[in-house]
Design a protein around this motif. Sequence first.
Motif, PDB file in Angstrom:
ATOM      1  N   MET A 204       0.832  -1.204   0.000  1.00  0.00           N
ATOM      2  CA  MET A 204       0.000   0.000   0.000  1.00  0.00           C
ATOM      3  C   MET A 204       0.863   1.250   0.000  1.00  0.00           C
ATOM      4  O   MET A 204       0.619   2.204  -0.759  1.00  0.00           O
ATOM      5  N   HIS A 205       1.899   1.267   0.847  1.00  0.00           N
ATOM      6  CA  HIS A 205       2.780   2.434   0.921  1.00  0.00           C
ATOM      7  C   HIS A 205       3.515   2.663  -0.399  1.00  0.00           C
ATOM      8  O   HIS A 205       3.714   3.806  -0.813  1.00  0.00           O
ATOM      9  N   ARG A 206       3.953   1.576  -1.043  1.00  0.00           N
ATOM     10  CA  ARG A 206       4.660   1.728  -2.320  1.00  0.00           C
ATOM     11  C   ARG A 206       3.764   2.373  -3.373  1.00  0.00           C
ATOM     12  O   ARG A 206       4.262   3.081  -4.254  1.00  0.00           O
ATOM     13  N   MET A 207       2.458   2.136  -3.274  1.00  0.00           N
ATOM     14  CA  MET A 207       1.529   2.731  -4.221  1.00  0.00           C
ATOM     15  C   MET A 207       1.115   4.136  -3.801  1.00  0.00           C
ATOM     16  O   MET A 207       1.189   5.082  -4.587  1.00  0.00           O
ATOM     17  N   LYS A 208       0.676   4.275  -2.566  1.00  0.00           N
ATOM     18  CA  LYS A 208       0.055   5.531  -2.135  1.00  0.00           C
ATOM     19  C   LYS A 208       1.017   6.707  -2.143  1.00  0.00           C
ATOM     20  O   LYS A 208       0.666   7.809  -2.582  1.00  0.00           O
ATOM     21  N   ALA A 215       8.634   8.261  -9.220  1.00  0.00           N
ATOM     22  CA  ALA A 215       8.444   9.030 -10.449  1.00  0.00           C
ATOM     23  C   ALA A 215       9.238  10.327 -10.421  1.00  0.00           C
ATOM     24  O   ALA A 215       9.790  10.746 -11.450  1.00  0.00           O
ATOM     25  N   SER A 216       9.319  10.964  -9.271  1.00  0.00           N
ATOM     26  CA  SER A 216      10.056  12.225  -9.159  1.00  0.00           C
ATOM     27  C   SER A 216      11.513  12.033  -9.535  1.00  0.00           C
ATOM     28  O   SER A 216      12.112  12.865 -10.227  1.00  0.00           O
ATOM     29  N   VAL A 217      12.108  10.928  -9.069  1.00  0.00           N
ATOM     30  CA  VAL A 217      13.501  10.627  -9.401  1.00  0.00           C
ATOM     31  C   VAL A 217      13.633  10.360 -10.900  1.00  0.00           C
ATOM     32  O   VAL A 217      14.513  10.911 -11.578  1.00  0.00           O
ATOM     33  N   ARG A 218      12.767   9.533 -11.427  1.00  0.00           N
ATOM     34  CA  ARG A 218      12.840   9.182 -12.845  1.00  0.00           C
ATOM     35  C   ARG A 218      12.626  10.400 -13.737  1.00  0.00           C
ATOM     36  O   ARG A 218      13.289  10.544 -14.776  1.00  0.00           O
ATOM     37  N   MET A 219      11.734  11.285 -13.350  1.00  0.00           N
ATOM     38  CA  MET A 219      11.399  12.431 -14.196  1.00  0.00           C
ATOM     39  C   MET A 219      12.555  13.404 -14.337  1.00  0.00           C
ATOM     40  O   MET A 219      12.695  14.072 -15.359  1.00  0.00           O
ATOM     41  N   GLY A 220      13.395  13.497 -13.301  1.00  0.00           N
ATOM     42  CA  GLY A 220      14.566  14.353 -13.430  1.00  0.00           C
ATOM     43  C   GLY A 220      15.463  13.910 -14.567  1.00  0.00           C
ATOM     44  O   GLY A 220      16.044  14.732 -15.281  1.00  0.00           O
ATOM     45  N   ALA A 221      15.576  12.597 -14.752  1.00  0.00           N
ATOM     46  CA  ALA A 221      16.405  12.067 -15.835  1.00  0.00           C
ATOM     47  C   ALA A 221      15.660  12.040 -17.164  1.00  0.00           C
ATOM     48  O   ALA A 221      16.243  12.279 -18.224  1.00  0.00           O
ATOM     49  N   ALA A 242      12.477   3.625  -5.143  1.00  0.00           N
ATOM     50  CA  ALA A 242      11.575   2.708  -4.442  1.00  0.00           C
ATOM     51  C   ALA A 242      11.932   2.621  -2.967  1.00  0.00           C
ATOM     52  O   ALA A 242      11.054   2.661  -2.092  1.00  0.00           O
ATOM     53  N   CYS A 243      13.222   2.515  -2.653  1.00  0.00           N
ATOM     54  CA  CYS A 243      13.658   2.425  -1.258  1.00  0.00           C
ATOM     55  C   CYS A 243      13.430   3.748  -0.525  1.00  0.00           C
ATOM     56  O   CYS A 243      12.947   3.758   0.621  1.00  0.00           O
ATOM     57  N   PHE A 244      13.762   4.850  -1.177  1.00  0.00           N
ATOM     58  CA  PHE A 244      13.601   6.164  -0.561  1.00  0.00           C
ATOM     59  C   PHE A 244      12.128   6.447  -0.288  1.00  0.00           C
ATOM     60  O   PHE A 244      11.759   6.913   0.807  1.00  0.00           O
ATOM     61  N   GLY A 245      11.269   6.170  -1.263  1.00  0.00           N
ATOM     62  CA  GLY A 245       9.845   6.444  -1.096  1.00  0.00           C
ATOM     63  C   GLY A 245       9.229   5.650   0.031  1.00  0.00           C
ATOM     64  O   GLY A 245       8.438   6.176   0.830  1.00  0.00           O
ATOM     65  N   LEU A 246       9.572   4.364   0.134  1.00  0.00           N
ATOM     66  CA  LEU A 246       9.036   3.543   1.218  1.00  0.00           C
ATOM     67  C   LEU A 246       9.589   4.005   2.561  1.00  0.00           C
ATOM     68  O   LEU A 246       8.851   4.055   3.560  1.00  0.00           O
ATOM     69  N   ALA A 247      10.869   4.362   2.603  1.00  0.00           N
ATOM     70  CA  ALA A 247      11.463   4.845   3.851  1.00  0.00           C
ATOM     71  C   ALA A 247      10.755   6.086   4.359  1.00  0.00           C
ATOM     72  O   ALA A 247      10.484   6.217   5.562  1.00  0.00           O
ATOM     73  N   LEU A 248      10.425   7.010   3.461  1.00  0.00           N
ATOM     74  CA  LEU A 248       9.735   8.227   3.878  1.00  0.00           C
ATOM     75  C   LEU A 248       8.392   7.905   4.529  1.00  0.00           C
ATOM     76  O   LEU A 248       7.998   8.525   5.524  1.00  0.00           O
ATOM     77  N   LEU A 296      17.002   3.287   3.637  1.00  0.00           N
ATOM     78  CA  LEU A 296      17.853   4.405   3.236  1.00  0.00           C
ATOM     79  C   LEU A 296      19.251   3.910   2.869  1.00  0.00           C
ATOM     80  O   LEU A 296      19.867   4.407   1.919  1.00  0.00           O
ATOM     81  N   ARG A 297      19.753   2.908   3.606  1.00  0.00           N
ATOM     82  CA  ARG A 297      21.044   2.318   3.267  1.00  0.00           C
ATOM     83  C   ARG A 297      20.980   1.642   1.892  1.00  0.00           C
ATOM     84  O   ARG A 297      21.885   1.789   1.065  1.00  0.00           O
ATOM     85  N   ASP A 298      19.898   0.902   1.648  1.00  0.00           N
ATOM     86  CA  ASP A 298      19.749   0.227   0.354  1.00  0.00           C
ATOM     87  C   ASP A 298      19.670   1.237  -0.785  1.00  0.00           C
ATOM     88  O   ASP A 298      20.192   0.988  -1.882  1.00  0.00           O
ATOM     89  N   ALA A 299      19.010   2.370  -0.536  1.00  0.00           N
ATOM     90  CA  ALA A 299      18.937   3.413  -1.562  1.00  0.00           C
ATOM     91  C   ALA A 299      20.326   3.938  -1.878  1.00  0.00           C
ATOM     92  O   ALA A 299      20.663   4.198  -3.039  1.00  0.00           O
ATOM     93  N   GLY A 300      21.149   4.103  -0.839  1.00  0.00           N
ATOM     94  CA  GLY A 300      22.520   4.560  -1.055  1.00  0.00           C
ATOM     95  C   GLY A 300      23.337   3.562  -1.851  1.00  0.00           C
ATOM     96  O   GLY A 300      24.119   3.942  -2.732  1.00  0.00           O
ATOM     97  N   GLU A 301      23.149   2.277  -1.562  1.00  0.00           N
ATOM     98  CA  GLU A 301      23.870   1.241  -2.300  1.00  0.00           C
ATOM     99  C   GLU A 301      23.458   1.226  -3.768  1.00  0.00           C
ATOM    100  O   GLU A 301      24.272   0.925  -4.654  1.00  0.00           O
TER     101      GLU A 301
END
Length: 331
Positions: A204-208, A215-221, A242-248, A296-301
């Motif tokens: 649910m969190h990954r969707m909501k 998308a925000s990350v992808r759109m910059g590129a 995906a990792c950053f969004g779920l962490a937030l 957040l660690r996984d996002a950094g990796e």
Amino acid sequence: MQTGSTLHDDRIGVSALDGLGTQARGASGRLLPEIWMQDGANRVEQALARLLCTEDDGETELMAAMRYATLHGAKRTRALLCLAAGALADTPAHMLDDVGAAIEMMHACTLVHDDLPAMDDDVLRRGLPTVHVKFGVATAILVGDALQAHAFLTLASLDAPGDNRIALVRELAQAVSAGGAAGGQAMDLSLVGKHVELDRIVAMHRMKSGALVRASVRMGALCAVAEATHAALYCALDRYGACFGLALQVVDDILDATADTATLGKTSGKDAAAQKPTCATVMGLQAARQFALDLLRDAGEAIAPLGPRAERLAQMLQRANAYLFKHAPCA
């Protein structure tokens, strides 16, 4: 689609965000996050004020309510992620400003609708009365509808090749579709009062909320770099987003249970009062906190292979870590 950027490993996207020149770097040459983030947030704020003009408001409060919902008080996390990813592709600053503004319009749309009495029924947002409290429920519904339309109008009007604009519109539409924020909100409502497994809450969190962050990350590129010709880049950005969004969202779950209303800028304890299952209630606060840190660690990796070009994206993770340690310290 335009693919002019070669993404050399020793570059950090100087055309996108380094207009401040040496002011943006310390004596060691390290990029100063407080400088570029504040500058980026200010530029997106200015773009929002320009794009949401009041000249044609007529006899209604619609545009005033749209500006109220969108301007001032926001951290602009999603727009800054867009700007940071855009630095990887040497995306022009003026284009990133407008794309970031479109993302923030869409984010505001989701918040206005989430706050409605039929949804999360909240009376505070960013420390101010929610839109439906200040302007009425009917106007709040129209504000969300209009902000969504203006977001797409902004992307469609970009000074960019047609293929790039189509890719951006598609990306934002997917993020708020039945497979994104709208579907996630529906799932959120369906889980109220139920005992559910953690994987359903994560889905649910990954969707909501996570879909719009990704998308925000992808759109910059996507402003300048085709996914088809830079698959490795987008693989890294997707995992990061995906990792950053779920962490937030996990952090938000924790703070809803632990922080006060003044800190949150919205009513604290809403999830418990509404009998909503969250990562914090299912896992426990300490386990949820560790889950957020692991994400957040996984996002950094994920972006480590991108090297110094991903400096801004890495600094966004550092800011999220600092926020978690400040507002949700270890028990």
